[in-house]
Design an enzyme around this catalytic site. Structure first.
Site, PDB file in Angstrom:
ATOM      1  N   HIS A 192      52.058  20.125  43.554  1.00  0.00           N
ATOM      2  CA  HIS A 192      50.651  20.782  43.955  1.00  0.00           C
ATOM      3  C   HIS A 192      49.560  21.727  43.356  1.00  0.00           C
ATOM      4  O   HIS A 192      50.949  22.631  42.699  1.00  0.00           O
ATOM      5  CB  HIS A 192      50.560  21.849  45.730  1.00  0.00           C
ATOM      6  CG  HIS A 192      50.506  22.657  45.234  1.00  0.00           C
ATOM      7  ND1 HIS A 192      52.206  23.141  45.548  1.00  0.00           N
ATOM      8  CD2 HIS A 192      50.914  23.877  45.694  1.00  0.00           C
ATOM      9  CE1 HIS A 192      53.007  23.777  45.422  1.00  0.00           C
ATOM     10  NE2 HIS A 192      51.583  24.573  45.672  1.00  0.00           N
ATOM     11  N   ASP A 251      42.897  30.272  47.806  1.00  0.00           N
ATOM     12  CA  ASP A 251      43.207  29.607  47.353  1.00  0.00           C
ATOM     13  C   ASP A 251      42.735  27.719  48.365  1.00  0.00           C
ATOM     14  O   ASP A 251      43.338  27.223  48.600  1.00  0.00           O
ATOM     15  CB  ASP A 251      44.905  29.000  47.982  1.00  0.00           C
ATOM     16  CG  ASP A 251      45.598  30.226  47.027  1.00  0.00           C
ATOM     17  OD1 ASP A 251      45.002  30.800  45.943  1.00  0.00           O
ATOM     18  OD2 ASP A 251      46.699  30.028  46.559  1.00  0.00           O
ATOM     19  N   CYS A 271      49.992  32.131  51.315  1.00  0.00           N
ATOM     20  CA  CYS A 271      49.299  33.162  50.536  1.00  0.00           C
ATOM     21  C   CYS A 271      48.176  34.041  51.475  1.00  0.00           C
ATOM     22  O   CYS A 271      48.318  35.444  50.044  1.00  0.00           O
ATOM     23  CB  CYS A 271      48.470  32.013  49.304  1.00  0.00           C
ATOM     24  SG  CYS A 271      49.551  31.916  48.079  1.00  0.00           S
ATOM     25  N   ASP A 293      45.696  29.002  43.185  1.00  0.00           N
ATOM     26  CA  ASP A 293      46.823  28.392  42.749  1.00  0.00           C
ATOM     27  C   ASP A 293      46.870  27.385  41.687  1.00  0.00           C
ATOM     28  O   ASP A 293      46.338  26.200  41.429  1.00  0.00           O
ATOM     29  CB  ASP A 293      47.725  27.659  44.051  1.00  0.00           C
ATOM     30  CG  ASP A 293      48.639  27.827  44.164  1.00  0.00           C
ATOM     31  OD1 ASP A 293      49.462  28.965  43.457  1.00  0.00           O
ATOM     32  OD2 ASP A 293      49.710  27.197  44.979  1.00  0.00           O
ATOM     33  N   LYS A 304      47.016  32.060  40.072  1.00  0.00           N
ATOM     34  CA  LYS A 304      48.316  32.801  40.007  1.00  0.00           C
ATOM     35  C   LYS A 304      49.378  32.271  39.500  1.00  0.00           C
ATOM     36  O   LYS A 304      48.944  30.220  40.071  1.00  0.00           O
ATOM     37  CB  LYS A 304      47.687  33.909  41.452  1.00  0.00           C
ATOM     38  CG  LYS A 304      47.176  32.768  42.595  1.00  0.00           C
ATOM     39  CD  LYS A 304      47.911  32.950  43.701  1.00  0.00           C
ATOM     40  CE  LYS A 304      47.664  32.977  44.977  1.00  0.00           C
ATOM     41  NZ  LYS A 304      48.130  31.614  45.294  1.00  0.00           N
TER      42      LYS A 304
END
Ligand code: VGL
Ligand code: ZN
Length: 200
Positions: free
Chosen positions: A82, A21, A146, A63, A107
């Site tokens: 976000h 991420d 994460c 993300d 994801k």
């Protein structure tokens, strides 16, 4: 620094780099900025060079939320909006030197479910198995969300995990959350390393 460890961990077949991420919204100026999140980029670029030099695979999670994702405050979640799929905030940091061969894993792509782990709701494990990966070198953002959950799943799934201690940063909503996450990952069996171990 323990110089006796210098260069003892040259990446080899069966190893993969997993970058978590590293997206604009998690960098300073982004909507869910991780303090000093940008500092991971030049270090990750060094890991990237080491892995590409050996022709070893690189995976990058992102993300990738729909507009009204359940983790957003307006939907009752705890985060500001976000990493909405397709927006600039969801793009990888421009300075991150991902090769075109990098495998991108999106994801938390559905509105009703959140996923902090790159393994959750993705085929990452299957892809790693097919590529005969046994050791994962994991860094990125954020340490306490994460990265923690991705490392936890990787260990649970039987991978040997090297946590890139110089290429992670924490959101740290509560002070010390990042440090506790690092302790937890070590307790679970992740081995902390820094770039010197790779020798680049
Ligand atoms: C993350 C908070 C919300 C992360 C993702 O990548 O660590 N943190 N969504
Ligand atoms: Zn998110």
């Amino acid at each position: 620094m323990n110089t006796s460890n210098r260069n003892d961990l040259q990446p080899k077949p069966g190893d993969a780099l997993l970058i978590v991420d590293v997206q604009n919204d998690f960098l300073p100026g982004g909507s869910l900025a991780v303090p000093r999140g940008d500092e991971v980029v030049p270090v990750l670029n060094r890991y990237l060079r080491a892995f590409t030099a050996q022709n070893l695979p690189i995976y990058a999670t992102r993300d990738w939320h729909p507009e009204r994702h359940c983790s957003f405050r307006a939907q009752g979640g705890i985060w500001p909006p976000h990493c909405v799929a397709g927006t600039r905030g969801a793009e990888f940091a421009a300075a991150l030197q991902l090769p075109s061969s990098a495998v991108i894993i999106s994801k938390a792509t559905t509105a009703e479910l959140d996923a902090y782990s790159g393994f959750q709701g993705t085929n990452l494990d299957q892809q790693l198995r097919e590529a005969k990966i046994r050791r994962l070198f994991i860094g990125g953002l954020a340490t306490d969300y994460c990265v923690l959950n991705t490392v936890r799943d990787a260990l649970r799934l039987g991978y040997e995990v090297f946590l890139l201690a110089d290429a992670i940063r924490a959101v740290d909503v509560l002070p010390g959350k990042g440090q506790r996450a690092e302790q937890e990952m070590a307790r679970l069996g992740a081995q902390r390393i820094t770039i010197e171990r790779i020798g680049v």
